[in-house]
Design a protein around this motif. Structure first.
Motif, PDB file in Angstrom:
ATOM      1  N   UNK A 124      -2.040  -7.755  -3.815  1.00 58.23           N
ATOM      2  CA  UNK A 124      -1.527  -7.689  -5.134  1.00 58.23           C
ATOM      3  C   UNK A 124      -1.731  -6.326  -5.661  1.00 58.23           C
ATOM      4  N   UNK A 125      -1.966  -5.260  -4.972  1.00 58.85           N
ATOM      5  CA  UNK A 125      -2.260  -3.724  -5.473  1.00 58.85           C
ATOM      6  C   UNK A 125      -1.226  -2.841  -4.884  1.00 58.85           C
ATOM      7  N   UNK A 126      -1.264  -1.659  -5.510  1.00 58.99           N
ATOM      8  CA  UNK A 126      -0.264  -0.782  -4.927  1.00 58.99           C
ATOM      9  C   UNK A 126      -1.184  -0.035  -3.622  1.00 58.99           C
ATOM     10  N   UNK A 127      -0.068   0.775  -3.084  1.00 63.73           N
ATOM     11  CA  UNK A 127      -0.721   1.601  -1.968  1.00 63.73           C
ATOM     12  C   UNK A 127      -1.526   2.786  -2.369  1.00 63.73           C
TER      13      UNK A 127
ATOM     14  N   UNK B  22       1.409   5.982  -5.070  1.00 65.37           N
ATOM     15  CA  UNK B  22       2.601   5.091  -5.300  1.00 65.37           C
ATOM     16  C   UNK B  22       2.382   4.270  -6.480  1.00 65.37           C
ATOM     17  N   UNK B  23       3.730   3.841  -7.119  1.00 61.58           N
ATOM     18  CA  UNK B  23       3.933   2.857  -7.993  1.00 61.58           C
ATOM     19  C   UNK B  23       3.629   1.469  -7.727  1.00 61.58           C
ATOM     20  N   UNK B  24       3.537   0.527  -8.491  1.00 64.11           N
ATOM     21  CA  UNK B  24       3.367  -0.838  -8.260  1.00 64.11           C
ATOM     22  C   UNK B  24       4.637  -1.562  -7.299  1.00 64.11           C
TER      23      UNK B  24
ATOM     24  N   UNK C  27       7.202  -2.491   7.223  1.00 73.66           N
ATOM     25  CA  UNK C  27       6.629  -1.504   6.830  1.00 73.66           C
ATOM     26  C   UNK C  27       7.088  -0.900   5.913  1.00 73.66           C
TER      27      UNK C  27
ATOM     28  N   UNK D 148      -1.780   1.168   6.676  1.00 72.40           N
ATOM     29  CA  UNK D 148      -0.595   1.924   7.118  1.00 72.40           C
ATOM     30  C   UNK D 148      -1.010   3.361   7.569  1.00 72.40           C
TER      31      UNK D 148
ATOM     32  N   UNK E  70      -3.738  -4.691   3.938  1.00 73.07           N
ATOM     33  CA  UNK E  70      -2.933  -4.085   4.793  1.00 73.07           C
ATOM     34  C   UNK E  70      -2.854  -2.654   5.122  1.00 73.07           C
TER      35      UNK E  70
ATOM     36  N   UNK F  78      -1.263  14.401  -1.310  1.00 72.69           N
ATOM     37  CA  UNK F  78      -1.444  12.893  -1.334  1.00 72.69           C
ATOM     38  C   UNK F  78      -0.355  12.343  -2.089  1.00 72.69           C
ATOM     39  N   UNK F  79       0.151  11.349  -1.688  1.00 74.77           N
ATOM     40  CA  UNK F  79       1.354  10.498  -2.239  1.00 74.77           C
ATOM     41  C   UNK F  79       0.786   9.251  -3.118  1.00 74.77           C
TER      42      UNK F  79
ATOM     43  N   UNK G 106      -3.170  -1.250   1.544  1.00 76.33           N
ATOM     44  CA  UNK G 106      -2.710  -2.048   0.426  1.00 76.33           C
ATOM     45  C   UNK G 106      -3.309  -3.335   0.246  1.00 76.33           C
TER      46      UNK G 106
ATOM     47  N   UNK H 250       2.665  -1.075   9.782  1.00 79.37           N
ATOM     48  CA  UNK H 250       1.359  -1.602   8.941  1.00 79.37           C
ATOM     49  C   UNK H 250       0.624  -2.714   9.963  1.00 79.37           C
TER      50      UNK H 250
ATOM     51  N   UNK I  71      -3.343   4.686   4.744  1.00 76.79           N
ATOM     52  CA  UNK I  71      -3.251   4.226   3.369  1.00 76.79           C
ATOM     53  C   UNK I  71      -3.260   2.788   3.413  1.00 76.79           C
TER      54      UNK I  71
ATOM     55  N   UNK J  11      -4.490   5.965  -0.984  1.00 78.83           N
ATOM     56  CA  UNK J  11      -4.856   6.849   0.354  1.00 78.83           C
ATOM     57  C   UNK J  11      -6.399   6.103   0.475  1.00 78.83           C
TER      58      UNK J  11
END
Lengths: 114, 114
Positions: A41-44, B105-107, B42, A90, A88, B102-103, A38, A107, A36, A46
């Motif tokens: 400023x953004x979400x994780x 994610x939220x913010x 992490x 992961x 980052x 796939x997961x 990141x 990470x 994953x 895939x």
């Protein structure tokens, strides 16, 4: 129990350099493996995943990863990084079946200088 | 909505107060995860809901932490008597039913305990 180890906490590269981020996992059974990313400023989101079949998997933005079962590794590679790859990264493992927890590494922060 | 929605996005509280963090997963996703993200640590798994099965609470750090998921959809993570070490970003993720999907994610909800 499953665990994930990422070798580098911080990596600094110049644009066009090649990238390899190490990931090793600990689990005795069948695994699904993920990377994953990141962005600041953004979400994780895939980057790529391995379930079965060809151990060399390709993801978005030119990234690829190779599953080496004998080494319990799933290293992430990109032949030529760009400034926009600063983020980052992961590594994550999901053991036995999809209906289990997804365990993440700590990470690796990648900084690409222009 | 189109993605995983979390609220509040930021929460500042005083030590000893209770907080509730909400997650609204993607419609139709049966699996829901809570993770905690701290600098240099992490993603730490907290709890996992899968359909109507009993949740996997193995990651909850203490009995001050609890979570529920109502109607197989919205989830609330509750932290009682907050401590400064609870300060972190709390991430929610959901997954469509099926093997190793796939997961998404939220913010995240950034919690600061003063």
């Amino acid at each position: 129990a499953q665990s994930v180890s990422q070798h580098n906490h911080h990596v600094i590269l110049s644009e066009a350099a090649s990238l390899e981020l190490g990931c090793n996992y600990s689990y005795g059974g069948t695994v699904n493996l993920f990377w994953y990313v990141q962005y600041p400023g953004q979400h994780l989101q895939l980057l790529l995943k391995y379930f079965s079949g060809d151990p060399l998997v390709k993801g978005i933005k030119g990234f690829e990863a190779e599953f080496i079962k004998s080494k319990f590794s799933f290293n992430l590679r990109k032949p030529s990084v760009q400034w926009s790859d600063t983020a980052e990264y992961f590594c994550a493992v999901n053991g036995d079946s999809g209906y289990s927890t997804l365990t993440f590494g700590k990470g690796t922060m990648l900084l690409v200088s222009p | 909505g189109a993605g995983v929605s979390q609220s509040p996005s930021n929460k500042v509280t005083e030590k000893g107060k209770d907080v509730e963090l909400r997650c609204d997963p993607i419609s139709g996703h049966t699996a829901l995860y809570w993770y905690r993200q701290s600098l240099g640590q992490g993603l730490e798994f907290l709890i996992y809901f899968q359909g109507n099965s009993a949740p996997d609470k193995s990651g909850l750090p203490s009995d001050r932490f609890s979570a529920e998921r109502t109607g197989g959809s919205v989830s609330t993570l509750t932290i009682q008597r907050t401590q400064q070490e609870d300060s972190a970003v709390y991430l929610c993720a959901s997954r469509r039913s099926g093997y190793g999907g796939e997961l998404f994610f939220g913010e995240g909800s950034r919690l600061t305990v003063l």
